[in-house]
Design a protein around this motif. Structure first.
Motif, short mmCIF file in Angstrom:
data_model
loop_
_atom_site.label_atom_id
_atom_site.label_comp_id
_atom_site.label_asym_id
_atom_site.label_seq_id
_atom_site.Cartn_x
_atom_site.Cartn_y
_atom_site.Cartn_z
N THR A 179 -2.72 3.07 5.76
CA THR A 179 -3.55 3.96 6.58
C THR A 179 -3.04 4.09 8.01
O THR A 179 -3.72 4.68 8.86
N ASP A 180 -1.84 3.54 8.29
CA ASP A 180 -1.34 3.56 9.68
C ASP A 180 -1.26 4.97 10.25
O ASP A 180 -1.55 5.19 11.42
N LYS A 181 -0.82 5.92 9.41
CA LYS A 181 -0.61 7.28 9.92
C LYS A 181 -1.94 7.86 10.43
O LYS A 181 -2.00 8.38 11.55
N ALA A 182 -2.98 7.76 9.63
CA ALA A 182 -4.29 8.30 10.05
C ALA A 182 -4.82 7.53 11.26
O ALA A 182 -5.38 8.11 12.19
N ARG A 183 -4.63 6.22 11.26
CA ARG A 183 -5.14 5.41 12.38
C ARG A 183 -4.40 5.76 13.66
O ARG A 183 -5.01 5.97 14.71
N ASN A 184 -3.07 5.86 13.59
CA ASN A 184 -2.28 6.07 14.81
C ASN A 184 -2.31 7.51 15.29
O ASN A 184 -2.39 7.77 16.48
N PHE A 231 -2.11 13.25 5.34
CA PHE A 231 -2.60 11.92 5.71
C PHE A 231 -3.34 11.28 4.54
O PHE A 231 -4.16 11.94 3.89
N ASN A 232 -3.09 10.00 4.32
CA ASN A 232 -3.92 9.22 3.41
C ASN A 232 -5.26 8.94 4.08
O ASN A 232 -5.29 8.65 5.29
N VAL A 233 -6.34 8.96 3.30
CA VAL A 233 -7.62 8.50 3.85
C VAL A 233 -8.22 7.46 2.90
O VAL A 233 -8.77 7.79 1.84
N ALA A 260 -2.13 23.56 8.82
CA ALA A 260 -2.88 22.90 7.75
C ALA A 260 -2.63 21.40 7.70
O ALA A 260 -1.56 20.92 8.09
N ILE A 261 -3.65 20.70 7.24
CA ILE A 261 -3.53 19.26 6.96
C ILE A 261 -4.11 19.01 5.58
O ILE A 261 -5.21 19.49 5.26
N ALA A 262 -3.36 18.29 4.74
CA ALA A 262 -3.92 17.84 3.46
C ALA A 262 -4.33 16.38 3.63
O ALA A 262 -3.54 15.56 4.12
N LEU A 263 -5.57 16.10 3.27
CA LEU A 263 -6.04 14.71 3.31
C LEU A 263 -6.05 14.19 1.88
O LEU A 263 -6.67 14.81 1.00
N ARG A 264 -5.35 13.09 1.65
CA ARG A 264 -5.33 12.49 0.31
C ARG A 264 -6.37 11.38 0.28
O ARG A 264 -6.13 10.28 0.79
N TYR A 265 -7.52 11.71 -0.31
CA TYR A 265 -8.61 10.72 -0.36
C TYR A 265 -8.30 9.68 -1.42
O TYR A 265 -7.84 10.01 -2.51
N PHE A 266 -8.67 8.44 -1.13
CA PHE A 266 -8.66 7.41 -2.18
C PHE A 266 -10.01 7.50 -2.90
O PHE A 266 -10.36 8.58 -3.34
N PRO A 280 0.82 -1.20 0.00
CA PRO A 280 0.00 0.00 0.00
C PRO A 280 0.85 1.26 0.00
O PRO A 280 1.96 1.25 0.52
N VAL A 281 0.32 2.33 -0.58
CA VAL A 281 1.10 3.54 -0.76
C VAL A 281 1.13 4.37 0.52
O VAL A 281 0.09 4.57 1.16
N THR A 282 2.34 4.78 0.92
CA THR A 282 2.45 5.60 2.14
C THR A 282 2.52 7.08 1.74
O THR A 282 2.77 7.41 0.58
N GLU A 283 2.35 7.92 2.73
CA GLU A 283 2.38 9.38 2.50
C GLU A 283 3.76 9.83 2.01
O GLU A 283 3.88 10.91 1.42
N ASN A 284 4.80 9.01 2.23
CA ASN A 284 6.14 9.41 1.80
C ASN A 284 6.46 8.96 0.38
O ASN A 284 7.56 9.24 -0.11
N ALA A 285 5.55 8.28 -0.26
CA ALA A 285 5.81 7.83 -1.63
C ALA A 285 6.05 9.04 -2.52
O ALA A 285 5.44 10.10 -2.31
#
Ligand code: NAD
Ligand code: WQD
Length: 339
Positions: free
Chosen positions: A306-311, A262-264, A172-178, A135-140
C-alpha cells in the motif's frame, strides 16, 4: 464541484457519496437499482443532511446516458462504480458481464473523452490472480483472468489507458480494491447482498444472526499459517476516503500521468480462521462453521503493498480487522431488525 457517481446507491458507492458530501462536493447519482434499493437515498440523506440528486438510469442504454450528459454539462469528476460484481454469475452469464461492465464503460467514455474530466474507476485485486510476490505491488503482472468478471476489470483498465493516451484532457485513476467489508458507523448504510452471500463476511454475519445454518470454510490445506486462505480486508469507510483522495489528486492536477493505478488495501493479510476468531471476539457470538473442500478459482493468498497510495495519495487505512467486523455485525443486526 459537481461529481457524478454511477452506482452511487450500491455498497461502496453509497459510502463514497457520504464522504464526498462531507467534503463539500455536490453529488449526482445514477443507478438502475438492479442491486440496491431506493431507500439507500434516504439513508444517505439522513447521514449527511443533504439529499444528492438522483436519476434512475441504466447506463447500458447509450441514448439515455447521452441525454443525461446533455442535461448535466458541468460535471467535473466521475466515480464509476456501476457494474455487475458476482464472480460465479459471470461464469454462467458472461455476456451480461461484458455488456454491463465493458459496453457501458465505453458509452461513458464516449460521452466524456473530449472534456476536462477526472475519472475514478473501480478495479479489483482480482486482476493479479495469484501473485508471485506478496504483498502485491501495482507493477505485478496481470494474470489471465479466472472469470469473465475479472476479465471485465482487466479490459476496463485497458480501455481507460488507451483512451487516456489520445485524450489528454481526460484524467483517470483505477483503484484496485482488495476485500471491502464493514459498514458506515451510523449503520444506516452497508452491504445488502441479494440472496445467498458469496463473500465471506456477509456469510459470517448472516450465520451469526441465524439466517444461515453454518459457514463453510473453503479449504484448510493451503500453504498458509493455519491452512486457510489469506485476504486483505479493508473497511469500506477507509476505501471511501481513498476515492476522495484520488479524485482530489486529479481535480487539483497533481497527477504525473493521466492514467494511474493504486492498490487499496490495508497491507495486512488475514486467514479465514483469523477472520472467524476476530468476528467472534468483536460480536461475542460463537460461529457455527465447518471445513469443506477448496472453492474453485480461489487464490491462496492476496494482500496489498500500500506504499503507493500512502505516499502519493496521502491516504492511510484506520480501521482494524476487529473494528471492521464489529461494524459489519452492527449493520447486520439493524438490517434484520427492520425485516
Ligand atoms: P454494488 O452492486 O453494491 O453496487 C453497484 C451499483 O451499481 C448497484 O447499486 C447497482 O444497482 C448499480 N448498477 C449496476 N449496473 C448498472 C447499470 N447498468 N446502470 C446503472 N446502475 C447500475 O457493488 P459494490 O460492491 O458497491 O461494487 C462497486 C464497484 O466496485 C463495482 O464496479 C465492483 O465491480 C467493484 N469492486 C467491488 C468489490 C467488492 O468486493 N465489493 C471489490 C473490487 C471491486
Ligand atoms: C474470501 C475468503 C474464500 C465465503 C471476491 C472476488 C474478487 C473481489 C473481492 C470484486 C476466500 C473464503 C468465502 C465462504 C469461505 N471482488 N470463504 N466461505 O474470493 O477474495 O474475492 O471479492 O472485485 O474479485 O472474487 O472474497 O469474500 O468471496 O472470500 O471460506 O462462505 O473467504 O474461500 O478465501 P474473494 P470472498
Amino acid at each position: 464541484m459537481k461529481i457524478l457517481v454511477t452506482g452511487g446507491l450500491g455498497y461502496i458507492g453509497s459510502h463514497v457519496v457520504v464522504e464526498l458530501q462531507e467534503k463539500g462536493y455536490e453529488v449526482i447519482i445514477i443507478d438502475n437499482l438492479s442491486n440496491t434499493s431506493i431507500d439507500v437515498l434516504d439513508n444517505i440523506t439522513s447521514i449527511t443532511g443533504i439529499r444528492p440528486t438522483f436519476e434512475k438510469i441504466d447506463i447500458r442504454y447509450k441514448e439515455e446516458l447521452h441525454a443525461f450528459f446533455k442535461r448535466h454539462n458541468s460535471i467535473e469528476g466521475i466515480i464509476h462504480f456501476a457494474a455487475s460484481k458476482a464472480v460465479g454469475e459471470s461464469v454462467n452469464s458472461p455476456l451480461l458481464y461484458y455488456e454491463n461492465n465493458v459496453n457501458a464503460l465505453v458509452y461513458l467514455l464516449q460521452n466524456i473523452q473530449n472534456n476536462d474530466i477526472s475519472l475514478i474507476f473501480s478495479s479489483s485485486c482480482t486482476v493479479y490472480g495469484q501473485a508471485e510476490q506478496l504483498p502485491v505491488t501495482e507493477n505485478a503482472p496481470i494474470k489471465p483472468a479466472e472469470s469473465p468478471y475479472g476479465n471485465t476489470k482487466q479490459i476496463g483498465e485497458e480501455i481507460i489507458r488507451d483512451t487516456c493516451k489520445v485524450k489528454p484532457n481526460l484524467k483517470a485513476i483505477a483503484l484496485r480494491y482488495f476485500n471491502p467489508i464493514g459498514a458506515h458507523q451510523s449503520a444506516k448504510i452497508g452491504e445488502l447482498p441479494i440472496g445467498v452471500p458469496q463473500n465471506l463476511v456477509p456469510y459470517i454475519t448472516q450465520t451469526a444472526i441465524g439466517l444461515r445454518k453454518q459457514l463453510s470454510v473453503y479449504g484448510n490445506d493451503y500453504p498458509t499459517r493455519d491452512g486457510t486462505a489469506i485476504r486483505d480486508y479493508i473497511h469500506v469507510a477507509d476505501l471511501a476516503k481513498a476515492h476522495v483522495a484520488a479524485l482530489s489528486r486529479l481535480l487539483n492536477r497533481k497527477a504525473k500521468e493521466n492514467f494511474e493505478i493504486f492498490n487499496v488495501g490495508t497491507g495486512t493479510g488475514s486467514t479465514v480462521m483469523e477472520v472467524i476468531t476476530a468476528f467472534e471476539k468483536a460480536s461475542g457470538v460463537s460461529l457455527n462453521y465447518r471445513i469443506v473442500d477448496r472453492r474453485a478459482g480461489d487464490v491462496v493468498e492476496a494482500y496489498a503493498q500500500t506504499d503507493k497510495a500512502r505516499n502519493i495519495l496521502g491516504w492511510t487505512p484506520t480501521y482494524s480487522l476487529e473494528e471492521s467486523l464489529a461494524s459489519s455485525w452492527k449493520w447486520e443486526k439493524i438490517v434484520r431488525e427492520k425485516k
